[in-house]
Design an enzyme around this catalytic site. Structure first.
Site, PDB file in Angstrom:
ATOM      1  N   SER A 329       0.845  -1.186   0.000  1.00  0.00           N
ATOM      2  CA  SER A 329       0.000   0.000   0.000  1.00  0.00           C
ATOM      3  C   SER A 329       0.890   1.248   0.000  1.00  0.00           C
ATOM      4  CB  SER A 329      -0.910  -0.023   1.227  1.00  0.00           C
ATOM      5  OG  SER A 329      -0.124   0.105   2.394  1.00  0.00           O
ATOM      6  N   TYR A 330       0.259   2.381  -0.056  1.00  0.00           N
ATOM      7  CA  TYR A 330       0.980   3.653  -0.144  1.00  0.00           C
ATOM      8  C   TYR A 330       1.999   3.793   0.997  1.00  0.00           C
ATOM      9  CZ  TYR A 330       1.711   8.594  -0.883  1.00  0.00           C
ATOM     10  OH  TYR A 330       2.283   9.803  -1.136  1.00  0.00           O
ATOM     11  N   PRO A 331       3.280   4.006   0.650  1.00  0.00           N
ATOM     12  CA  PRO A 331       4.311   3.914   1.691  1.00  0.00           C
ATOM     13  C   PRO A 331       4.588   5.193   2.488  1.00  0.00           C
ATOM     14  CG  PRO A 331       5.350   4.122  -0.444  1.00  0.00           C
ATOM     15  CD  PRO A 331       3.868   4.163  -0.689  1.00  0.00           C
TER      16      PRO A 331
END
Length: 853
Positions: A329-331
Site C-alpha cells: 500500500s501507499y508507503p
DNA sequence: GCAAGGTC
C-alpha cells in the site's frame, strides 16, 4: 448537465476515491500530461444530476523562486535575497499541470478539493483554484468551490466527507506560503554566502556546495553533538566482583560496579573465601513483549536502516517501486492503526498459497489476534502488503524490504511474545548476587518477525530457597566505561521525528543531503560519522550564533507560522518579522564569519598553499596553482584570483599556447581518453570576451576572428546530433588523435588516424556546405590509393575520406540525406549559414574593442 | 550551484 471537477493530491488517491464515490462505476481515461488520469461517472451533487470528473495533481502545482537576476550567484549580494522579489513558478514544468487542470476544468461548474488534509494540502487547494480560475466561473465563491475533509480512505469516511463539504482554509494555505518564502530566502542566502566565502579561501574542502538549511543543518547538528560527546568522553575505571557457581553460571552482583578500587577490594575479600552461596529466594513471573503497531513510514525507514542495512533514502525508493507495482500500500503515512473496515484476514489469505509465508499465514489466521490500537493521523492507512510476490520477482534488496513488510504485517496480527522470567537471589556472606533466567513460553509475533527472536538464557538447574550452591570461582574484574557510539541512522530518524525536523517524506532527503554534501559518512552498522567539514561547520555556527544549528529553531519558526494558520496573526506581519530576524542573523553571521574561518584554517589548506603549479597567469605571468579537488579551480596567489574550470575531467597545459586576448596560457580539457575534449583559456572561460559566448565556454565556442584555436578557424559543420552545436576540429591530442567534437553536445567523430596534420580549409563543400579539411600524411604511410600524401576534401562527401572517418551512424545518415537532398532539391538542405562555417559575430571589432576597454 | 515541501 452540470459538471463537477474533483481533485486529489496524487493519481493513486484519485483512483481510489473515485472508485468509492462512484461505487465502482467510474470510467477512466489518461490525461494529456501522461501522469494523471480522469475518472468519470454520472451522479447526484446537491440534489441535481451531474457529471463527475475526478482527477489529481502530483503534489505541489507551483513552487517559489527568486525573480530574474537573483537566481544568479554572480549577479547579486546574498543579503539581497532577504528583500528581492519572489515569484511562483511551475513546480514540474514537464507535467504541464496548470494547463492540464485548466483544460479539464473547462465546462465544469463546481470544484471539489480532495487534497490531503494537512497544511500542504490546503496550500495545494489554492494552487488548484488558481490554475482553473479561467475555466470555472467564480472559483473563489463558496457556492462553487468546496473542500472535502477526510481522515481515512474508507467508504464510510469518504462518503461522510462528501456529504459534509466545507470551504478551503486560506489561513492554513498562507502559513505554507510563508514557510516557503522564509526557507527559500534564508537557505539560499546562507548557502551562497558560505559557499563562496570558503571556496574562495581553501583548496581541499572536498565539497562543491556548503549548504545551510533550517532542516539539514540541525540534522547535521545531531550527528556532531554525538561526535562531541565521544570526543569529550573520559573513560573511568571501575571494578566488580564476579562469582561463578557450580554448575558453571556467572552471577550478577547487586552493586553492579564500584568506582573505587579499595572499596571493591573490601567486598572482594569478603566473598573470595566463601565456599557456598545460599539461595535466598526464587521469584518467577510471566513477562511479555508486545507485537508491533501497524507499520508507518518512519518505522519502515528505521527498521530498514538498523535491521536490513538499507538507508532511508534507498528504502523509500524501493518502497515507492513496490507501491507503484502494486505489491504494497501507499508507503508514506504516519498512521499506525488499521482502518476499521480493513480486511485484515483477506490479506493473510492472500499469503496462504505462498511457499515462503503459507504456513505462517495459516497459523496466524487460526490464532488471529486483533491488532493493537495505534494512532490515526488522518493521512493514509499503514503500510501493508497488497500482492503476493516470491523471491524471484525482485532483486535482493527489494525482496528483503518486501519480506520485511509482509512479516511485519503478520507480526501485527500475531500474539505477543510471552516468557517466564525467574530471578534467583544468592547470599554470599551478606553480599547479594542474582541470576535471571528467561524461558520462552510463546514466541508469538517473533515466529514471523524472526529478527526479533528471543535470546534464551536458561539456568541449567533450577534452585529452591535454602539451597547451598558451591562457588567455583570469585574474581575482581577491572573494566572501563566506554564512550557512546556514533549515531545510527535509526537514532537520527528518531531524533528528527521527536524535534519535528522534516516530515516523513523529507527526513530521508535531509539525511541524504548531509551525506551527499560530505558532512557525514555512513560507517559500518549505518552509523553516521561527521567529516571534518561537518564538524567545523557546526562548531562554527555554535561560535557565531548557536541558534542556527539548534533543533528548536525549526519548531520555533513553525510556532510563528501556526499563528497564521490559526488566523490569529497576519500573514504579512509574521513573515516580515521572521525575515527581519533572519536578515539580522545573516548580517551578524557575515560580520563574524572569521570565528568560523579560524576553525577552517586549522583543518584545511588555503588556496595559495594547495594545488600544483600549473599554467601561467596572463596578468602577472606567474604560474597559477591547479586545485583538482571539487570544484576544480586555478588560483593565482599573486593576483589573488580564482578561476573555475570545467566540471570533471582534467585540464592540462596546452603546448604553452596563449590566448591572444589576455595572454593566459591555454589549457586542454578532456574527459577521458575517448571522451570530449577542447582547448580553453581560463580567463575567457570565466569572463567571456564576446557577447555571443557564454560563461563556461572553450575556444571551440569563441568567435575570435583570427585566433587559430577559435570556432571561427576550426568550425566545420553543424552538429549531426544536436540542433545547437557546431562540429569543431579538435587538435588537442594531435597528431595521435584527430577528431571533430561538438561544442554543445557529446558528439565526437574520430578521424584521420596517424595523419601528420589536419586543418580546416578556406573553402566549403559544394555538396553539403561543410568546411573542407586539408589532411597531410607521411609519404611512407599514406592511406590514399593514388599515393598522394595530401588531400583536401569534405568529411561527409569525399569518397577517399570515407574509410578514414570513424563509423558513425549519424555520419552515415548525414551522407544519405545529403545525397538524397542533391537528387530531389538540387543542393543539400539549402546552404543555410549554420551548415558551413558559422557566421562570425556581426560587429566583432566593436566587441573586441569593448573587451580591451 | 542554493531551501523545504509535495509527488512521479
Amino acid at each position: 448537465m452540470k459538471c463537477v471537477l474533483m481533485v486529489a493530491e496524487k493519481p493513486s488517491l484519485a483512483a481510489s476515491l473515485a472508485n468509492i464515490l462512484s461505487n465502482g462505476k467510474a470510467i477512466t481515461r489518461k490525461g494529456f500530461n501522461g501522469a494523471c488520469s480522469i475518472h468519470e461517472w454520472n451522479g447526484v451533487f446537491r440534489d441535481i444530476n451531474v457529471k463527475f470528473k475526478f482527477t489529481s495533481v502530483c503534489g505541489h502545482v507551483s513552487g517559489l523562486d527568486f525573480v530574474g537576476k537573483y537566481n544568479s550567484w554572480n549577479l547579486c549580494d546574498p543579503v539581497d535575497l532577504f528583500s528581492c522579489g519572489v515569484e511562483k513558478k511551475e513546480a514540474t514544468p514537464k507535467l504541464k499541470m496548470p494547463q492540464f487542470l485548466a483544460s479539464e476544468a473547462r465546462g465544469c461548474d463546481f470544484l471539489v478539493l480532495w487534497l490531503d488534509c494537512d497544511k500542504e494540502g490546503e496550500n495545494i487547494c489554492f494552487e488548484v483554484m488558481d490554475a482553473v480560475s479561467n475555466s470555472i466561473r467564480n472559483v473563489r465563491s463558496s457556492q462553487v468551490t468546496y473542500r472535502a475533509k477526510f481522515s481515512a480512505i474508507t467508504e464510510k469516511d469518504i462518503k461522510h466527507a462528501f456529504n459534509n463539504l466545507q470551504y478551503p482554509n486560506e489561513n492554513e494555505a498562507k502559513s505554507v506560503d510563508a514557510r516557503q518564502e522564509l526557507d527559500l530566502r534564508v537557505g539560499c542566502a546562507f548557502t551562497r554566502f558560505q559557499t563562496k566565502f570558503f571556496q574562495g579561501r581553501y583548496g581541499d574542502l572536498d565539497s562543491s556546495l556548503i549548504s545551510f538549511g533550517p532542516c539539514q543543518t540541525p540534522t547535521l547538528g545531531f550527528c556532531v553533538a554525538r561526535h562531541d560527546e565521544i570526543q569529550q568522553f573520559k573513560p573511568e575505571s571501575f571494578w566488580y566482583v564476579q562469582v561463578t557457581i557450580d554448575p558453571e553460571q556467572k552471577l550478577e552482583w547487586q552493586r553492579v560496579r564500584i568506582f573505587e578500587k579499595e572499596i571493591a577490594m573490601i567486598f572482594f575479600n569478603i566473598v573470595k573465601d566463601q565456599k557456598e552461596a545460599i539461595v535466598e529466594s526464587v521469584t518467577s513471573k510471566e513477562n511479555f513483549r508486545s507485537r508491533p503497531l501497524a507499520l508507518n513510514t518512519v518505522e519502515l525507514m528505521r527498521s530498514a536502516s538498523s535491521g536490513l542495512g538499507i538507508g532511508p533514502h534507498v528504502a523509500m525508493q524501493i518502497a515507492e517501486k513496490l507501491y507503484t507495482q502494486g505489491y504494497i500500500s501507499y508507503p508514506r503515512t504516519e498512521t499506525t492503526t488499521y482502518p476499521t473496515n480493513f480486511d485484515l484476514r483477506g490479506v493473510l489469505k492472500m499469503f496462504e498459497s505462498s511457499n515462503e509465508y503459507g504456513e505462517d499465514a495459516k497459523n496466524i489466521q487460526n490464532n488471529f489476534c486483533q491488532p493493537r490500537k495505534g494512532e490515526d493521523c488522518g493521512d493514509h492507512p499503514p503500510i501493508t502488503p497488497s500482492k503476493l510476490a516470491s523471491r524471484n520477482d525482485f532483486d535482493n534488496d527489494t525482496w528483503r524490504l518486501y519480506d520485511f513488510i509482509v512479516r511485519y504485517y503478520m507480526g501485527t496480527l500475531s500474539k505477543d511474545l510471552k516468557y517466564r522470567s525467574t530471578v534467583t537471589r544468592f547470599l554470599i556472606d551478606g553480599e547479594v548476587f542474582t541470576n535471571t533466567s528467561n524461558v520462552l513460553i510463546d514466541a508469538g509475533f517473533t515466529k514471523v518477525m524472526t529478527w526479533q527472536a528471543f535470546g534464551k538464557n536458561e539456568l541449567t538447574t533450577p534452585f529452591s530457597k535454602g539451597d547451598r550452591v558451591p562457588i567455583k570461582d570469585v574474581k575482581l574484574i577491572e573494566s572501563q566505561t566506554g564512550p557512546p557510539s556514533y549515531l545510527t541512522e535509526a537514532d537520527l530518524i528518531s531524533l528528527m521525528e521527536k524535534h519535528g525536523i522534516g516530515t516523513d517524506a523529507s527526513i530521508p532527503v535531509h539525511i541524504n543531503n548531509i551525506t551527499q554534501r560530505n558532512y557525514v559518512t555512513v560507517e559500518a552498522g549505518r552509523r553516521l560519522k561527521p567529516t571534518t567539514l561537518g564538524i567545523v561547520l557546526v562548531h562554527g555556527y555554535q561560535k557565531i550564533d548557536p541558534e542556527l544549528v539548534l533543533p528548536t529553531m525549526r519548531s520555533a519558526v513553525e510556532k510563528q507560522l501556526n499563528l497564521i494558520a490559526q488566523g490569529s496573526a497576519d500573514f504579512r506581519a509574521v513573515l516580515r518579522h521572521a525575515i527581519d530576524i533572519f536578515r539580522l542573523k545573516f548580517q551578524y553571521f557575515v560580520t563574524n564569519i572569521s570565528n568560523m574561518d579560524s576553525l577552517f584554517e586549522v583543518s584545511f589548506s588555503s588556496l595559495a598553499e594547495s594545488g600544483k603549479s600549473h599554467s601561467r597567469c596572463g596578468k602577472c605571468r606567474r604560474y597559477m596553482k591547479y586545485i583538482q579537488q571539487k570544484p576544480a579551480r586555478l588560483h593565482c596567489s599573486h593576483c589573488d584570483e580564482t578561476y573555475s574550470l570545467p566540471v570533471g575531467g582534467i585540464a592540462r597545459v596546452y603546448r604553452e599556447l596563449k590566448c591572444p586576448l589576455d595572454d593566459f596560457e591555454l589549457l586542454a580539457w578532456s574527459n577521458g581518453n575517448k571522451g570530449r575534449s577542447f582547448p580553453f583559456c581560463p580567463y575567457c572561460y570565466n569572463n567571456p570576451p564576446f557577447n555571443d559566448m557564454t560563461r563556461g565556454s572553450g575556444c571551440n565556442s569563441c568567435t575570435h576572428p583570427t585566433c587559430q584555436h577559435s570556432l571561427s578557424s576550426l568550425g566545420v559543420a553543424q552538429c549531426i546530433e544536436c540542433d545547437k552545436g557546431i562540429l569543431v576540429l579538435d587538435c588537442t591530442s594531435s597528431p595521435k588523435n584527430w577528431k571533430l567534437g561538438c561544442n554543445s553536445c557529446d558528439c565526437i567523430i574520430n578521424c584521420f588516424e596517424d595523419a601528420l596534420k589536419v586543418s580546416v580549409d578556406e573553402e566549403a563543400c559544394n555538396d553539403c556546405g561543410a568546411q573542407l579539411l586539408q589532411v597531410l600524411y607521411k609519404q611512407t604511410n599514406t592511406p590514399f590509393s593514388d599515393g598522394d600524401d595530401k588531400k583536401t576534401g569534405c568529411i561527409f562527401c569525399s569518397n577517399e575520406f570515407m574509410p578514414l572517418i570513424e563509423k558513425h551512424k549519424a555520419v552515415e545518415n548525414r551522407r544519405l540525406n545529403s545525397t538524397r537532398g542533391r537528387s530531389s532539391r538540387g543542393r543539400g538542405k539549402g546552404g543555410r549559414s549554420h551548415r558551413g562555417r558559422p557566421k562570425p559575430p556581426k560587429d566583432k571589432m566593436a566587441q573586441l574593442a569593448a573587451y580591451f576597454v
